[in-house]
Design a protein around this motif. Structure first.
Motif, short mmCIF file in Angstrom:
data_model
loop_
_atom_site.label_atom_id
_atom_site.label_comp_id
_atom_site.label_asym_id
_atom_site.label_seq_id
_atom_site.Cartn_x
_atom_site.Cartn_y
_atom_site.Cartn_z
N VAL A 159 0.84 -1.19 0.00
CA VAL A 159 0.00 0.00 0.00
C VAL A 159 0.88 1.25 0.00
O VAL A 159 1.83 1.35 0.78
N VAL A 160 0.58 2.18 -0.88
CA VAL A 160 1.27 3.47 -0.93
C VAL A 160 0.24 4.56 -0.70
O VAL A 160 -0.69 4.72 -1.49
N ASP A 161 0.38 5.28 0.40
CA ASP A 161 -0.55 6.36 0.71
C ASP A 161 -0.11 7.66 0.05
O ASP A 161 1.07 7.84 -0.31
N SER A 162 -1.04 8.56 -0.09
CA SER A 162 -0.74 9.89 -0.59
C SER A 162 -1.57 10.89 0.19
O SER A 162 -2.45 10.53 0.98
N ASP A 163 -1.29 12.17 0.00
CA ASP A 163 -2.09 13.24 0.57
C ASP A 163 -1.95 14.45 -0.34
O ASP A 163 -1.27 14.37 -1.38
N PRO A 164 -2.58 15.58 -0.02
CA PRO A 164 -2.51 16.72 -0.94
C PRO A 164 -1.11 17.24 -1.23
O PRO A 164 -0.92 17.97 -2.21
N TYR A 165 -0.13 16.87 -0.40
CA TYR A 165 1.22 17.38 -0.60
C TYR A 165 2.18 16.32 -1.15
O TYR A 165 3.20 16.67 -1.73
N TYR A 166 1.86 15.04 -1.01
CA TYR A 166 2.60 14.01 -1.72
C TYR A 166 2.22 14.01 -3.20
O TYR A 166 3.05 13.76 -4.07
N GLY A 167 0.94 14.24 -3.47
CA GLY A 167 0.47 14.26 -4.85
C GLY A 167 0.46 12.87 -5.46
O GLY A 167 0.26 11.87 -4.77
N VAL A 168 0.69 12.80 -6.77
CA VAL A 168 0.68 11.53 -7.48
C VAL A 168 2.07 10.92 -7.33
O VAL A 168 2.91 11.01 -8.22
N ASN A 169 2.31 10.31 -6.19
CA ASN A 169 3.63 9.78 -5.88
C ASN A 169 3.80 8.37 -6.43
O ASN A 169 2.84 7.66 -6.71
N SER A 170 5.06 7.96 -6.59
CA SER A 170 5.38 6.67 -7.20
C SER A 170 4.80 5.52 -6.38
O SER A 170 4.91 5.49 -5.15
N GLY A 171 4.17 4.58 -7.06
CA GLY A 171 3.55 3.43 -6.40
C GLY A 171 2.09 3.63 -6.06
O GLY A 171 1.41 2.67 -5.71
N SER A 172 1.60 4.85 -6.15
CA SER A 172 0.20 5.10 -5.80
C SER A 172 -0.73 4.59 -6.90
O SER A 172 -0.34 4.46 -8.05
N THR A 173 -1.96 4.26 -6.53
CA THR A 173 -2.96 3.72 -7.46
C THR A 173 -4.22 4.56 -7.39
O THR A 173 -4.73 4.83 -6.31
N TRP A 174 -4.75 4.95 -8.54
CA TRP A 174 -5.89 5.87 -8.62
C TRP A 174 -6.86 5.37 -9.70
O TRP A 174 -6.52 5.39 -10.89
N PRO A 175 -8.06 4.94 -9.36
CA PRO A 175 -9.03 4.56 -10.39
C PRO A 175 -9.40 5.72 -11.31
O PRO A 175 -9.74 5.50 -12.48
N LEU A 176 -9.33 6.95 -10.80
CA LEU A 176 -9.67 8.10 -11.63
C LEU A 176 -8.78 9.27 -11.21
O LEU A 176 -8.77 9.67 -10.05
N LEU A 177 -8.03 9.79 -12.16
CA LEU A 177 -7.16 10.95 -11.90
C LEU A 177 -7.51 12.04 -12.91
O LEU A 177 -7.44 11.82 -14.12
N LEU A 178 -7.91 13.19 -12.43
CA LEU A 178 -8.28 14.31 -13.28
C LEU A 178 -7.21 15.40 -13.18
O LEU A 178 -6.84 15.79 -12.07
N THR A 179 -6.74 15.89 -14.31
CA THR A 179 -5.75 16.96 -14.32
C THR A 179 -6.20 18.06 -15.27
O THR A 179 -7.19 17.91 -15.99
N ALA A 180 -5.46 19.15 -15.28
CA ALA A 180 -5.78 20.27 -16.17
C ALA A 180 -5.19 20.09 -17.57
O ALA A 180 -5.28 20.99 -18.39
N GLY A 181 -4.62 18.92 -17.85
CA GLY A 181 -4.25 18.58 -19.21
C GLY A 181 -2.85 18.99 -19.63
O GLY A 181 -2.24 19.90 -19.05
N VAL A 182 -2.34 18.29 -20.64
CA VAL A 182 -1.04 18.57 -21.23
C VAL A 182 -1.18 18.49 -22.75
O VAL A 182 -1.66 17.50 -23.29
N VAL A 183 -0.80 19.55 -23.44
CA VAL A 183 -0.73 19.55 -24.90
C VAL A 183 0.68 20.03 -25.24
O VAL A 183 0.93 21.24 -25.32
N PRO A 184 1.63 19.10 -25.43
CA PRO A 184 3.04 19.50 -25.55
C PRO A 184 3.31 20.58 -26.59
O PRO A 184 4.09 21.50 -26.35
N ALA A 185 2.66 20.50 -27.73
CA ALA A 185 2.94 21.45 -28.81
C ALA A 185 2.42 22.85 -28.49
O ALA A 185 2.84 23.83 -29.11
N TYR A 186 1.49 22.96 -27.52
CA TYR A 186 0.90 24.25 -27.19
C TYR A 186 1.05 24.58 -25.71
O TYR A 186 0.26 25.33 -25.14
N ASP A 187 2.07 24.05 -25.07
CA ASP A 187 2.21 24.20 -23.62
C ASP A 187 2.26 25.67 -23.20
O ASP A 187 1.68 26.06 -22.18
N ALA A 188 2.94 26.50 -23.95
CA ALA A 188 3.07 27.91 -23.58
C ALA A 188 1.76 28.67 -23.71
O ALA A 188 1.62 29.77 -23.18
#
Length: 424
Positions: free
Chosen positions: A207-236
């Motif tokens: 089991v790997v725990d997380s909290d608001p300050y660990y974030g998406v840490n290595s080994g953690s498991t998430w059935p649903l993770l929502l982010t603000a997105g990444v578009v490499p060609a338009y990152d700026a």
């Protein structure tokens, strides 16, 4: 749980056509799973290579496979070049029962049974797959170890199914909708069982725990993770998004409601975490709040937590109530009494806000009452005599955020007093 899944990849909704359809807009339709081809639509040679006998897949298009680490010959066909299959449209399995003709009125007959629920999807579909046995309509899978075996590096994301929706229609007075992944599960009348869109994450490791300050840490498991997105060609050029999650009404007129927003099923959360004994429903970082808005788009109420504890803001009254780790008014533990003769006592039902105490033997000239939890800024207290021993005593009170001291004009032996305190 045995799953019966069907995935139809389509472009929604059905096109609204002002005039006759120009066949130059559409490529040839090829059926895989049935030896037939519809030649009424022209072949777009620059996009597909599908001029072949009925029921045959053409793979004569070659591509450069370099560097070898990313394009191994075993996967692409030979060490230098690989073969690429190209076609404009593809129907698989039960989907081959549909004509796939493009018609402004919806799917033409014969059509797949899915058209009864969503008219027009087959004529819009670039790729459609239906399972006639009621099992997996489309399956995609991938694993990180395969990537490492060829590239000798960590996978940046082995994805079983990926969808992209690009909203780039800038036509004035239109409301285009872009959906990267659209899923809908339908329950018919008199049907039991479950009707869901399900997301799972299985953990076979520690089991790997997380909290608001660990974030998406290595080994953690998430059935649903929502982010603000990444578009490499338009990152700026990226900006903040509106929200991570939204609830909306259903039906064409928006009249169909959900009975409840969120339900946390009893037993779903680990009871060893949290103070309530039944798990932690949500973790928020310090200072992040919940707000209640009105139709005028202003805030009625809000609460949040910080280093001082819990704050509840009431906009109508213009006040900020604070319930902190150091501030319990009506629910604190009983205060303690000190320097008050031999064996003084405090009623066990007392709190910081009110209660009673009794002086000890020896006629003390003063008593010090220490709050169970100090008030954040200051406290103000009054004392009232209760028994005969206290009735004739004159008192002077000196209060602070940590407690109050009662000084008697004369000795007060076994005198009982009630007190009330308030503060901020």
């Amino acid at each position: 749980m045995k799953k019966a899944l069907g995935l139809l990849l389509a472009i929604f909704p059905a096109p609204v056509l002002a005039g006759p359809v120009s066949p130059a807009h559409f490529g040839a339709l090829n059926y895989i799973g049935a030896d037939r081809s519809d030649s009424r639509l022209p072949i777009l040679a620059i996009k597909s290579n599908n001029a072949f006998p009925l029921g045959v897949i053409n793979d004569t298009t070659s591509l450069v496979a370099y560097p070898q680490a990313y394009f191994p010959g075993a996967y692409f066909g030979n060490p230098a070049h690989g073969a690429l299959h190209k076609m404009n449209r593809l129907f698989v399995g039960e989907a081959t029962t549909a004509t796939g003709d493009v018609d402004a009125s919806g799917d033409t007959r014969p059509a797949s049974w899915i058209s009864a629920f969503y008219p027009g999807v087959m004529s819009n579909a670039q790729f459609a797959s239906g399972n006639a046995l009621g099992q997996l309509g489309v399956m995609g899978y991938s694993r990180t170890s395969d990537y490492h075996a060829y590239v000798r590096g960590a996978s940046g994301g082995s994805q079983g199914v990926t969808g992209f929706g690009i909203n780039d229609d800038t036509t004035p007075a239109t409301t285009p909708i872009s959906c990267g992944v659209c899923a809908e599960s339908v329950r018919l009348a008199n049907v039991n069982g479950l009707t869901v869109n399900q997301f799972d994450a299985a953990n076979l490791g520690a089991v790997v725990d997380s909290d608001p300050y660990y974030g998406v840490n290595s080994g953690s498991t998430w059935p649903l993770l929502l982010t603000a997105g990444v578009v490499p060609a338009y990152d700026a050029s990226l900006h903040n998004i509106t929200a991570m999650l939204g609830f909306g009404a259903g039906g064409l007129a928006g009249k169909i409601k959900a009975r409840v927003g969120v339900i946390s099923i009893d037993g779903a959360l680990d009871p060893t975490l949290g103070a309530g004994g039944n798990g932690v429903f949500a973790m928020l970082p310090r200072g992040q709040s919940l707000q209640w808005k009105n139709s005028g788009h202003t805030t009625d109420a809000e609460f949040y937590g910080d280093g001082d504890g819990l704050h509840v803001k009431n906009a109508a009254l213009g006040v900020d109530y604070q319930v902190s780790a150091a501030y319990y008014v009506s629910n604190s533990a009983a205060p303690t009494v000190k320097a008050c003769g031999a064996s003084p006592s405090v009623d066990p039902n007392s709190t910081n806000a009110s209660g009673s105490f009794t002086t000890g033997a020896g006629a003390p000239s003063a008593c010090s009452i220490q709050f169970a939890n100090a008030y954040p800024t200051a406290a103000f207290c009054t004392v009232t005599p209760v028994n005969d021993a206290a009735a004739g005593a004159s008192v002077r009170i000196n209060a602070s955020r940590a407690g109050f001291t009662v000084t008697f004009g004369g000795g007060a032996r076994l005198a009982q007093f009630m007190y009330t305190c308030s503060g901020k």
